[in-house]
Design a protein around this motif. Structure first.
Motif, mmCIF file in Angstrom:
data_model
loop_
_atom_site.group_PDB
_atom_site.id
_atom_site.type_symbol
_atom_site.label_atom_id
_atom_site.label_comp_id
_atom_site.label_asym_id
_atom_site.label_seq_id
_atom_site.Cartn_x
_atom_site.Cartn_y
_atom_site.Cartn_z
ATOM 1 N N ALA A 269 -22.735 121.398 31.005
ATOM 2 C CA ALA A 269 -22.490 122.032 29.713
ATOM 3 C C ALA A 269 -22.035 123.457 29.968
ATOM 4 N N LEU A 270 -20.905 123.815 29.375
ATOM 5 C CA LEU A 270 -20.401 125.180 29.444
ATOM 6 C C LEU A 270 -20.674 125.833 28.098
ATOM 7 N N VAL A 271 -21.557 126.806 28.101
ATOM 8 C CA VAL A 271 -21.924 127.535 26.888
ATOM 9 C C VAL A 271 -21.573 128.993 27.121
ATOM 10 N N GLY A 272 -20.581 129.500 26.376
ATOM 11 C CA GLY A 272 -20.106 130.853 26.633
ATOM 12 C C GLY A 272 -19.521 130.925 28.027
ATOM 13 N N SER A 273 -20.114 131.747 28.883
ATOM 14 C CA SER A 273 -19.641 131.871 30.264
ATOM 15 C C SER A 273 -20.623 131.263 31.254
ATOM 16 N N THR A 274 -21.574 130.458 30.762
ATOM 17 C CA THR A 274 -22.610 129.893 31.623
ATOM 18 C C THR A 274 -22.441 128.386 31.736
ATOM 19 N N THR A 275 -22.375 127.909 32.975
ATOM 20 C CA THR A 275 -22.260 126.479 33.247
ATOM 21 C C THR A 275 -23.595 125.960 33.761
ATOM 22 N N SER A 276 -24.124 124.916 33.129
ATOM 23 C CA SER A 276 -25.416 124.355 33.515
ATOM 24 C C SER A 276 -25.292 122.853 33.679
ATOM 25 N N LYS A 277 -25.910 122.331 34.709
ATOM 26 C CA LYS A 277 -25.939 120.883 34.904
ATOM 27 C C LYS A 277 -26.981 120.277 33.977
ATOM 28 N N ILE A 278 -26.603 119.235 33.244
ATOM 29 C CA ILE A 278 -27.523 118.599 32.297
ATOM 30 C C ILE A 278 -27.853 117.166 32.696
ATOM 31 N N SER A 279 -27.398 116.754 33.877
ATOM 32 C CA SER A 279 -27.541 115.340 34.259
ATOM 33 C C SER A 279 -28.419 115.142 35.483
ATOM 34 N N ASP A 280 -29.378 116.033 35.713
ATOM 35 C CA ASP A 280 -30.260 115.841 36.866
ATOM 36 C C ASP A 280 -30.903 114.456 36.852
ATOM 37 N N GLN A 281 -31.233 113.952 35.666
ATOM 38 C CA GLN A 281 -31.889 112.647 35.572
ATOM 39 C C GLN A 281 -30.974 111.489 35.962
ATOM 40 N N LEU A 282 -29.659 111.760 36.083
ATOM 41 C CA LEU A 282 -28.712 110.705 36.468
ATOM 42 C C LEU A 282 -28.312 110.788 37.937
ATOM 43 N N ASP A 283 -28.958 111.652 38.707
ATOM 44 C CA ASP A 283 -28.544 111.844 40.097
ATOM 45 C C ASP A 283 -28.596 110.560 40.911
ATOM 46 N N GLY A 284 -29.475 109.648 40.554
ATOM 47 C CA GLY A 284 -29.540 108.378 41.272
ATOM 48 C C GLY A 284 -28.392 107.440 40.960
ATOM 49 N N ILE A 285 -27.661 107.711 39.873
ATOM 50 C CA ILE A 285 -26.552 106.844 39.464
ATOM 51 C C ILE A 285 -25.235 107.268 40.107
ATOM 52 N N PHE A 286 -25.000 108.570 40.230
ATOM 53 C CA PHE A 286 -23.675 109.059 40.618
ATOM 54 C C PHE A 286 -23.159 108.504 41.945
ATOM 55 N N PRO A 287 -23.986 108.275 42.961
ATOM 56 C CA PRO A 287 -23.434 107.689 44.192
ATOM 57 C C PRO A 287 -22.880 106.281 44.017
ATOM 58 N N PHE A 288 -23.189 105.640 42.898
ATOM 59 C CA PHE A 288 -22.767 104.264 42.673
ATOM 60 C C PHE A 288 -21.664 104.147 41.614
ATOM 61 N N ILE A 289 -21.041 105.264 41.248
ATOM 62 C CA ILE A 289 -19.929 105.244 40.294
ATOM 63 C C ILE A 289 -18.621 105.087 41.055
ATOM 64 N N ASP A 290 -17.772 104.200 40.586
ATOM 65 C CA ASP A 290 -16.442 104.012 41.171
ATOM 66 C C ASP A 290 -15.472 104.960 40.471
ATOM 67 N N PHE A 291 -15.180 106.094 41.104
ATOM 68 C CA PHE A 291 -14.327 107.096 40.485
ATOM 69 C C PHE A 291 -12.841 106.768 40.613
ATOM 70 N N SER A 292 -12.505 105.649 41.228
ATOM 71 C CA SER A 292 -11.105 105.215 41.219
ATOM 72 C C SER A 292 -10.735 104.565 39.897
ATOM 73 N N LYS A 293 -11.733 104.244 39.083
ATOM 74 C CA LYS A 293 -11.502 103.661 37.762
ATOM 75 C C LYS A 293 -11.665 104.743 36.698
ATOM 76 N N PRO A 294 -11.186 104.487 35.480
ATOM 77 C CA PRO A 294 -11.212 105.538 34.450
ATOM 78 C C PRO A 294 -12.616 106.036 34.145
ATOM 79 N N VAL A 295 -12.719 107.343 33.948
ATOM 80 C CA VAL A 295 -13.939 107.980 33.451
ATOM 81 C C VAL A 295 -13.558 108.707 32.165
ATOM 82 N N THR A 296 -14.146 108.317 31.055
ATOM 83 C CA THR A 296 -13.789 108.875 29.755
ATOM 84 C C THR A 296 -15.061 109.198 28.984
#
Length: 664
Positions: A433-460
């Protein structure tokens, strides 16, 4: 008094939190979930099953199917009607008017590139379409217009005898709905000394003619150069004007190589030197720098040859945005902006371009988003912000360019969007999330999922209103190697109020939000079929709720599960398949339901049929129901996994009864 090993203990969970894949199932909070799919943990005692997707139908009640595989899905509002726009693999573009179901064409096969289209709404009058290869278009709901205008005018003859500035007329654009370019002449010593473009126009696909009349003189002539954002167009820059050239007989310009074709140019001579080269045809399909040669002067002795370089447009349009009353286009590291008076004018004095030279932008611009009175410029690992756009006394444009992130950005252009007062975006390692000039990660709870995402396919991604809560949904392809999924598939990770949950709405490739009647809906496509997500409250939907493995307030002792219960509120029948889990494994499946089975006096099941001879079931009730069963499981940690295909129910409470056993 019962010994500790015999005393029954209870655990009751109602304060439901969200998904947490960052930690082991035994380490997450008791009221978090190691997996929660098609069930929204709204709050205390309230997990609602989300609706299924529904097919979008046309005005004749037929399911909408686009003509070819959709590779970009977006939306716009024209004339107060909401549209879904689909750009397809064969280069066509189609639209759906959401309220009426009207389906039509933006452009036929081959009009656009096969993928990576971007759009931006201008007022509610037209939408600007950025094509990576074919340039910039506008569409007003009826007519598609190529945004090609006059970029430069060169004087081939200055004439004489002028006592006032003559009129300059630029021929009409090639496309019927284009805007005619305008220009003004300046005279010096009774000759035309320059021509300034007032309005670059639009709808030009070839260089127009320029006519100079009036002013009391004669003999002045000029030619125009087309400005286009088409990839592969060629322009020429003079590096040395040479000497000894005749203004009335300009030297020939020869263009060879570069992989392109059809380019043609005219040299402009003033003071016996070549001052500029006007492209009378910018050509097409140049993929490298061609060799451009200026003929030698008529008398070569003592004179120098002019030298020039070809400048092909090798950069694709990566994004288009509307901001501060202008249209903004990103190509490579450059952001080009229209004038203050016209969204199609990129040549007059208040139009211009900004090249981001800072090292914080390591590659090229990936995307632009207009929101919160800022224009956000996304690189793969950086974010800049344009703001405070203003006009100087001389008509030039100034604005502030500020880097707000030098390490985090995104190349996933369809997974960046405004959400409340922030901008949410996904990259290959998280959601931020970018709020003003501050960027914060909001998906710490999804860290176990990201290694299993196929980024060669669309992400929308997009926004959607679920249970009267505005949520953010990110759609991606989850590989079957992820521990809790069956088969590789598209899923949506949905965010609200600092919580995440997962939905599966079919093989949705692309998403786009659209507000309809004040409610934000989410639309998606599966190849050619169009759906509204979360739109069918009666269709069966597969849900799964997997709790934490809880130590039950005593991680030292082994527990013997005795009973479990599920409190639910039902709108129809409810059949739940439940396993009681521990760190040792899972129990056999318990099938619990609120249906009644009828038996005769010999113990045989009695089926009931309606007047259509269809077998019907008997429900004990709708509304509140308590599902409970004895349990067979032991371990230091206990939890359960519940699946169902029933729609429209709410989980209110999860309950356990257990006894403590041995330590360690």
């Amino acid at each position: 008094m019962a010994a500790a090993e015999q005393k029954k203990s209870y655990a009751v969970y109602k304060n439901f939190k969200g998904l947490n894949t960052k930690s082991n199932r035994t380490a997450i909070d008791d009221e978090e979930f190691s997996w929660i799919e098609n069930a929204m943990p709204i709050g205390f005692g309230n997990i609602k099953i989300v609706p299924a997707q529904v097919t979008v139908k046309d005005g004749g009640n037929n399911a909408i199917s686009f003509g070819n595989t959709v590779t970009t899905l977006t939306n716009t509002n024209l004339g107060l009607s909401d549209y879904i726009l689909a750009f397809e693999q064969d280069g066509r573009g189609q639209y759906v008017v959401i309220n009426s179901g009207t389906v039509g064409n933006v452009g036929g096969t081959g009009t656009f590139s096969s993928a990576n289209i971007s759009t931006a709404q201008w007022k509610n009058e037209e939408v600007y379409i950025g094509d990576p290869n074919k340039g910039l278009f506008s569409w007003d709901g009826t007519s598609l217009l190529n945004i090609g205008g006059v970029g430069r005018i060169g004087l081939t003859a200055r004439g004489s005898g002028y006592t006032s500035a003559p009129a300059v007329t630029i021929s009409s654009p090639n496309q019927a709905n284009g805007t005619q370019a305008t220009a003004e002449a300046t005279i010096t010593a009774n000759a035309v000394s320059s021509i300034q473009i007032v309005e670059g126009g639009s709808g030009y696909t070839a260089s127009p003619s320029v006519t100079i009349t009036g002013g009391g003189g004669s003999g002045a002539n000029a030619i125009a150069q087309l400005l286009t954002f088409t990839k592969g167009a060629l322009y020429v820059q003079v590096t040395n004007g040479g000497s000894g050239y005749n203004p009335t007989s300009p030297p020939a310009v020869t263009i060879t190589g570069g992989g392109g074709a059809n380019a043609a140019a005219t040299a402009i001579v003033f003071g016996n030197a070549v001052t500029e080269v006007i492209m009378t045809n910018v050509g097409d399909n140049f993929t490298s720098v061609p060799t451009v040669t200026i003929a030698t002067p008529p008398t070569p002795t003592g004179n120098a040859n002019a030298t020039v370089i070809g400048v092909p447009n090798l950069e694709e349009i990566s994004s288009v945005a509307t901001f501060s009353g202008r249209v903004w286009i990103s190509t490579g590291r450059t952001v080009t902006y229209s004038s203050a008076t016209s969204p199609t004018d990129f040549t007059s004095v208040s139009a211009g371009a900004e090249i981001i030279t800072d090292s914080t932008l390591r590659g090229n611009i990936q995307n632009m988003v207009s929101a919160n009175n800022f224009l956000y410029i996304f690189g793969e690992d950086s974010i800049n912000v344009f703001s405070d756009v203003r006009i100087t006394g001389t008509g030039d444009t100034l604005f502030t360019n500020t880097n707000v992130s030098a390490s985090v950005g995104s190349k996933l252009k369809y997974a960046v969007f405004p959400y409340f007062r922030s901008v949410l975006f996904m990259n290959n390692y998280g959601v931020f999330a970018l709020v003003g000039s501050t960027t914060s990660k909001i998906s710490d709870q999804l860290d176990g999922i990201f290694p299993f995402i196929d980024f060669s396919k669309p992400v929308t991604a997009g926004q959607v209103l679920l249970n009267n809560i505005l949520c953010a949904a990110f759609n991606f392809y989850l590989l079957s190697t992820f521990p809790t999924t069956t088969g590789s598939r598209f899923v949506q990770c949905v965010f609200f109020e600092k919580k995440w949950f997962v939905t599966s709405q079919g093989e949705i490739n692309y998403l786009s939000s659209a507000p309809v009647g004040g409610l934000i809906n989410l639309y998606g496509v599966t190849n050619t079929a169009l759906y509204r997500l979360y739109g069918d409250t009666t269709a069966n939907v597969s849900s799964e709720i997997q709790t934490s493995l809880s130590p039950m307030k005593d991680p030292i002792r082994t527990k013997q599960a005795l009973k479990f219960g599920i409190e639910a509120t039902l709108s129809t029948g409810g059949t739940f398949n439940i396993t009681v889990d521990s760190e040792q494994g899972s129990s056999p499946v318990y099938v619990l339901n609120n249906t009644v089975t009828w038996y005769n006096n010999t113990g045989l099941t009695i089926p009931w049929q309606n007047n259509s001879l269809a077998t019907i079931g008997w429900l004990t009730s709708t509304g509140y129901a308590l599902y409970k069963s004895d349990a067979q499981q032991y371990g230091k940690y206990l939890g359960l996994t519940m699946t169902s295909t029933n729609p429209g129910f709410t989980i209110n409470t999860i309950e356990f009864e257990h006894e403590l056993r041995v330590r360690f």
